[in-house]
Design an enzyme around this catalytic site. Structure first.
Site, PDB file in Angstrom:
ATOM      1  N   ASN A   1      48.789 -21.834  49.217  1.00  0.00           N
ATOM      2  CA  ASN A   1      48.888 -23.292  49.219  1.00  0.00           C
ATOM      3  C   ASN A   1      50.098 -23.771  48.422  1.00  0.00           C
ATOM      4  O   ASN A   1      50.660 -24.818  48.709  1.00  0.00           O
ATOM      5  CB  ASN A   1      47.609 -23.910  48.640  1.00  0.00           C
ATOM      6  CG  ASN A   1      47.692 -25.420  48.567  1.00  0.00           C
ATOM      7  OD1 ASN A   1      47.702 -26.086  49.598  1.00  0.00           O
ATOM      8  ND2 ASN A   1      47.815 -25.967  47.361  1.00  0.00           N
ATOM      9  N   HIS A   2      50.461 -22.981  47.402  1.00  0.00           N
ATOM     10  CA  HIS A   2      51.513 -23.439  46.491  1.00  0.00           C
ATOM     11  C   HIS A   2      52.180 -22.251  45.831  1.00  0.00           C
ATOM     12  O   HIS A   2      51.684 -21.129  45.890  1.00  0.00           O
ATOM     13  CB  HIS A   2      50.914 -24.344  45.410  1.00  0.00           C
ATOM     14  CG  HIS A   2      49.666 -23.757  44.781  1.00  0.00           C
ATOM     15  ND1 HIS A   2      48.406 -24.080  45.210  1.00  0.00           N
ATOM     16  CD2 HIS A   2      49.496 -22.838  43.812  1.00  0.00           C
ATOM     17  CE1 HIS A   2      47.512 -23.404  44.520  1.00  0.00           C
ATOM     18  NE2 HIS A   2      48.149 -22.624  43.661  1.00  0.00           N
TER      19      HIS A   2
ATOM     20  N   ASP B   1      42.939 -18.252  48.938  1.00  0.00           N
ATOM     21  CA  ASP B   1      42.729 -19.309  47.959  1.00  0.00           C
ATOM     22  C   ASP B   1      42.834 -20.692  48.602  1.00  0.00           C
ATOM     23  O   ASP B   1      43.713 -20.935  49.434  1.00  0.00           O
ATOM     24  CB  ASP B   1      43.824 -19.174  46.880  1.00  0.00           C
ATOM     25  CG  ASP B   1      43.615 -20.104  45.709  1.00  0.00           C
ATOM     26  OD1 ASP B   1      42.526 -20.073  45.122  1.00  0.00           O
ATOM     27  OD2 ASP B   1      44.553 -20.854  45.374  1.00  0.00           O
TER      28      ASP B   1
ATOM     29  N   LEU C   1      45.263 -25.696  51.794  1.00  0.00           N
ATOM     30  CA  LEU C   1      46.323 -24.978  52.505  1.00  0.00           C
ATOM     31  C   LEU C   1      46.510 -25.528  53.916  1.00  0.00           C
ATOM     32  O   LEU C   1      47.626 -25.733  54.374  1.00  0.00           O
ATOM     33  CB  LEU C   1      45.955 -23.486  52.559  1.00  0.00           C
ATOM     34  CG  LEU C   1      46.807 -22.572  53.421  1.00  0.00           C
ATOM     35  CD1 LEU C   1      48.189 -22.429  52.821  1.00  0.00           C
ATOM     36  CD2 LEU C   1      46.154 -21.199  53.577  1.00  0.00           C
TER      37      LEU C   1
ATOM     38  N   ASP D   1      48.109 -21.254  35.248  1.00  0.00           N
ATOM     39  CA  ASP D   1      46.824 -21.416  35.946  1.00  0.00           C
ATOM     40  C   ASP D   1      46.228 -20.024  36.157  1.00  0.00           C
ATOM     41  O   ASP D   1      45.797 -19.667  37.254  1.00  0.00           O
ATOM     42  CB  ASP D   1      47.018 -22.162  37.278  1.00  0.00           C
ATOM     43  CG  ASP D   1      45.689 -22.441  37.978  1.00  0.00           C
ATOM     44  OD1 ASP D   1      44.635 -22.358  37.327  1.00  0.00           O
ATOM     45  OD2 ASP D   1      45.716 -22.738  39.199  1.00  0.00           O
TER      46      ASP D   1
ATOM     47  N   GLU E   1      38.053 -19.116  50.490  1.00  0.00           N
ATOM     48  CA  GLU E   1      37.485 -20.049  49.523  1.00  0.00           C
ATOM     49  C   GLU E   1      37.494 -21.429  50.166  1.00  0.00           C
ATOM     50  O   GLU E   1      38.539 -22.074  50.262  1.00  0.00           O
ATOM     51  CB  GLU E   1      38.318 -20.095  48.231  1.00  0.00           C
ATOM     52  CG  GLU E   1      37.657 -20.987  47.193  1.00  0.00           C
ATOM     53  CD  GLU E   1      38.620 -21.651  46.209  1.00  0.00           C
ATOM     54  OE1 GLU E   1      38.140 -22.165  45.190  1.00  0.00           O
ATOM     55  OE2 GLU E   1      39.834 -21.686  46.465  1.00  0.00           O
TER      56      GLU E   1
ATOM     57  N   ARG F   1      41.379 -12.505  49.598  1.00  0.00           N
ATOM     58  CA  ARG F   1      40.566 -13.692  49.351  1.00  0.00           C
ATOM     59  C   ARG F   1      41.560 -14.852  49.446  1.00  0.00           C
ATOM     60  O   ARG F   1      42.510 -14.940  48.670  1.00  0.00           O
ATOM     61  CB  ARG F   1      39.938 -13.598  47.955  1.00  0.00           C
ATOM     62  CG  ARG F   1      39.089 -14.832  47.560  1.00  0.00           C
ATOM     63  CD  ARG F   1      39.835 -15.676  46.589  1.00  0.00           C
ATOM     64  NE  ARG F   1      39.033 -16.757  46.035  1.00  0.00           N
ATOM     65  CZ  ARG F   1      39.566 -17.818  45.436  1.00  0.00           C
ATOM     66  NH1 ARG F   1      40.866 -17.936  45.289  1.00  0.00           N
ATOM     67  NH2 ARG F   1      38.805 -18.773  44.974  1.00  0.00           N
TER      68      ARG F   1
HETATM   69  O1  TEU Z   1      40.529 -23.001  43.406  1.00  0.00           O
HETATM   70  C1  TEU Z   1      40.555 -24.096  44.274  1.00  0.00           C
HETATM   71  C2  TEU Z   1      39.707 -25.135  43.640  1.00  0.00           C
HETATM   72  O2  TEU Z   1      40.020 -25.740  42.643  1.00  0.00           O
HETATM   73  C3  TEU Z   1      38.357 -25.261  44.175  1.00  0.00           C
HETATM   74  O3  TEU Z   1      37.515 -25.057  43.104  1.00  0.00           O
HETATM   75  C4  TEU Z   1      38.128 -26.583  44.863  1.00  0.00           C
HETATM   76  O4  TEU Z   1      39.292 -27.141  45.219  1.00  0.00           O
HETATM   77  C5  TEU Z   1      37.346 -27.483  43.941  1.00  0.00           C
HETATM   78  O5  TEU Z   1      36.043 -27.009  43.921  1.00  0.00           O
HETATM   79  C6  TEU Z   1      37.334 -28.927  44.394  1.00  0.00           C
HETATM   80  O6  TEU Z   1      36.375 -29.129  45.378  1.00  0.00           O
HETATM   81  C7  TEU Z   1      41.442 -21.989  43.561  1.00  0.00           C
HETATM   82  C8  TEU Z   1      41.256 -20.960  42.478  1.00  0.00           C
HETATM   83  O7  TEU Z   1      39.951 -20.422  42.588  1.00  0.00           O
HETATM   84  C9  TEU Z   1      41.517 -21.580  41.141  1.00  0.00           C
HETATM   85  O8  TEU Z   1      41.306 -20.673  40.103  1.00  0.00           O
HETATM   86  C10 TEU Z   1      42.952 -22.077  41.142  1.00  0.00           C
HETATM   87  O9  TEU Z   1      43.207 -22.797  39.969  1.00  0.00           O
HETATM   88  C11 TEU Z   1      43.233 -23.000  42.324  1.00  0.00           C
HETATM   89  O10 TEU Z   1      42.786 -22.436  43.549  1.00  0.00           O
HETATM   90  C12 TEU Z   1      44.707 -23.227  42.466  1.00  0.00           C
HETATM   91  O11 TEU Z   1      45.322 -22.058  42.928  1.00  0.00           O
END
Ligand code: TEU
Length: 580
Positions: free
Chosen positions: A107-108, A205, A210, A65, A250, A203
């Protein structure tokens, strides 16, 4: 506010720039971008006006990912360099006045992380409770998956453990159990580690996943009883270790839910939050050629405390999410900017960069960046936006927008000395390829998008109110036009007027607390955009146009805008408060 406040709450002003290290610059010819390469380009970022560099995950990873699947939170992926290279980067950036933040993915983990390996092997191990398990067959959760079309459930069975583990993202990314005190201790240690190495914050994530905030109890019994209290604890811990480090969250949720994650001062949770709502409505406005959707979003944008900030953006490293729009609205944006199925991702977003979506229309592209930089908040750019880079639509999923940075007009785009077929990802071809779009040529061309964005960044530096002011919409009669200002009080403001339409427009903008005869000074206009627009933008005439406007008897200012034209102005003042 005092001038000194801007260095205290540094994140209120400035420019954030996001880099995927493996795609930025390869210093050793192995085809993969690296930390040493990025360090060589710190002066490029300083020249652009960047004040905060955001590094996407650079940790050891199986790379399923793009690095958001981490196997060791305390190290650097050897493909990108070493901890030593990271420290050299941070030190060089600091020397040029640029702070550095990094993605904090809590989160993971990757399913290859030693914690998860051990957790599966031994249910009695402490690591077992680092993750979230269930013993019984899960119900259908196909509507809760984030990667629609790629995942079917947020639970997968571990054969070894004989149980199901939670994963809101990919199956190979088991969710951490953040209600576990031991996990919390690890999180604190990770934050402390990177701060000690010189990072200026993170930042964060996937905050809603989470903390399971705003997801309306997607999972029962995740055990996290006080998510806001916990996030506040994380923030307080970080501030004890580093007095001006930040958390940028985010949070792709509606405003009312985003707002709760700023915390309640003095208990700050996130210092900054990306403004996904304005971003998505901006695209709807662009699709319609009407300011209405963005204006409506800005009208409901919650006021924030002085210590907090919105981060404005028009592109990030993921799919351009449109999930805060209604279904019909999303279809409108798709029809306008992602007409083909391959332009889209997960049924909710777009895999393209802005310039191809706008068919390379320079005037319209510049209008969008002018708008983004004029909105109250702190702007964030994704690497290559300043050049007008396009995407590689043939790349897998979100990788489309993560193609190698285009530095020079050669086959590997100046990104690497390796041959094009040996690069981490193909360089974009065609009209948006390095022959036409590259940093080397852009820096030397005063009319380039790069130099326009550099001027926008400079205009912001001269206008602290854009970082500190609150958002006000200004009344004017044209549906194609957005008129707004950032204001600290009636005396200090920067106003901006943007035309979303392909037709020129004349309007009259009401300045509520102005007096007839007040003079306004133009900060930015189409003339500052350069003259290489596809459609001529009357450069000569505009450049030498009077740089002042005057408020008329009805407290309105007449403004004439070209197709996709724009204009910023502020009260005209000489002396210490004036623009220099
Ligand atoms: O993204 C979280 C994610 O997927 C968001 O775009 C949101 O959950 C989505 O818009 C659904 O509403 C972050 C990172 O930016 C992404 O690149 C990773 O793949 C993801 O976390 C997992 O770590």
């Amino acid at each position: 506010m005092k001038g000194t406040d801007t260095s205290d709450l540094w994140w209120k002003t400035g420019l954030i720039y996001c880099v995927d290290v493996e795609s930025f610059l390869d210093s050793n010819g192995d085809g993969v971008g690296d930390l040493a390469g990025l360090t060589r380009r710190i002066d490029y970022l300083a020249e652009l006006g960047v004040t905060c560099l955001w590094l996407m995950p650079f940790y050891p990873t199986p790379g399923r990912d793009d690095g958001y699947d981490i196997t060791d939170f305390y190290n650097v992926d050897p493909r990108l360099g070493s901890l030593g290279d990271l420290v050299a980067l941070v030190r060089t950036a600091h020397d040029r006045g640029i702070r550095v933040i990094a993605d904090l993915v809590l989160n993971h983990t990757s399913d290859q992380h030693p914690w998860f390996q051990r957790a599966q092997e031994d249910p009695e191990s402490p690591e077992h409770d680092f993750y979230v398990w269930r013993d019984t067959e899960p119900p259908d959760t196909s509507d809760l998956v984030i990667f629609h079309g790629e995942q079917k459930s947020i639970w997968s069975k571990s054969k070894k453990a004989g149980k199901w583990y939670l994963h809101r993202f990919y199956k190979h990314q088991p969710d951490l159990n953040v209600s576990n005190r031991r996990v919390r201790n690890e999180i604190a240690k990770i934050i402390g580690f990177w701060l000690q190495l010189g990072l200026d914050g993170f930042r964060v994530d996937a905050v809603p996943q989470l903390l399971t905030v705003g997801l309306h109890d997607q999972i029962e019994n995740d055990g996290l009883t006080d998510p806001h209290g916990y996030l506040g604890e994380v923030h307080a811990f970080m501030r004890r270790r580093s007095t001006d480090a930040i958390l940028l969250g985010e949070v792709n949720l509606p405003y009312r839910e985003q707002e709760t994650l700023f915390g309640t001062p003095p208990a700050v949770e996130l210092d900054l939050i990306f403004d996904f709502v304005a971003m998505q409505n901006l695209y709807l406005s662009l699709a319609r050629g009407e300011a209405g959707p963005l204006a409506a979003a800005l009208r409901t944008r919650p006021p924030i405390d002085d210590v907090n900030q919105w981060v404005t953006f028009v592109r990030n490293h993921d799919e351009l999410a449109l999930d805060q729009l209604g279904e019909a609205e999303r279809e409108e944006v798709f029809a306008a900017f992602a007409p083909e199925e391959r332009h889209r991702a997960f049924g909710r977003g777009i895999r393209r960069r802005l310039p191809p979506m706008l068919e390379g229309d320079q005037q319209r592209i510049r209008m969008v960046y002018s708008l983004m930089f004029s909105l109250p908040g702190t702007p964030a750019l994704f690497y290559g936006e300043e050049l007008g880079m396009g995407e590689d639509i043939d790349a897998e999923g979100r990788q489309a927008v993560r193609s190698p940075m285009q530095w020079a007009p050669d086959a590997s785009g100046g990104f690497s000395e390796a041959a094009p077929e040996e690069l981490v990802a193909p360089v974009v071809g065609g009209d948006f390829g390095p022959e036409n779009i590259n940093a080397h040529d852009a820096a030397a061309d005063s009319t380039s998008l790069f130099n326009f964005i550099r001027r926008l960044a400079a205009a912001r530096r001269r206008s602290v109110v854009l970082g500190w002011g609150s958002t006000e919409l200004l009344e004017q009669p044209e549906t194609a036009v957005l008129a707004h200002r950032a204001a600290l009080d009636g005396q200090d403001f920067v106003a901006a007027v943007h035309n979303f339409s392909a037709e020129p427009v004349e309007t009259r903008v009401l300045i509520p607390d102005a007096e007839p005869g007040d003079e306004l000074e133009i900060l930015v206009d189409v003339g500052s955009a350069g003259n290489d627009a596809k459609e001529p933008i009357d450069a000569g005439e505009h450049r030498h146009r009077i740089r002042k406007l005057t408020v008329e008897d009805d407290r309105r200012v007449p403004v004439a805008l070209e197709r996709y034209g724009f204009l910023w102005f502020r009260p005209f003042r000489l002396g210490p408060d004036g623009i220099f």
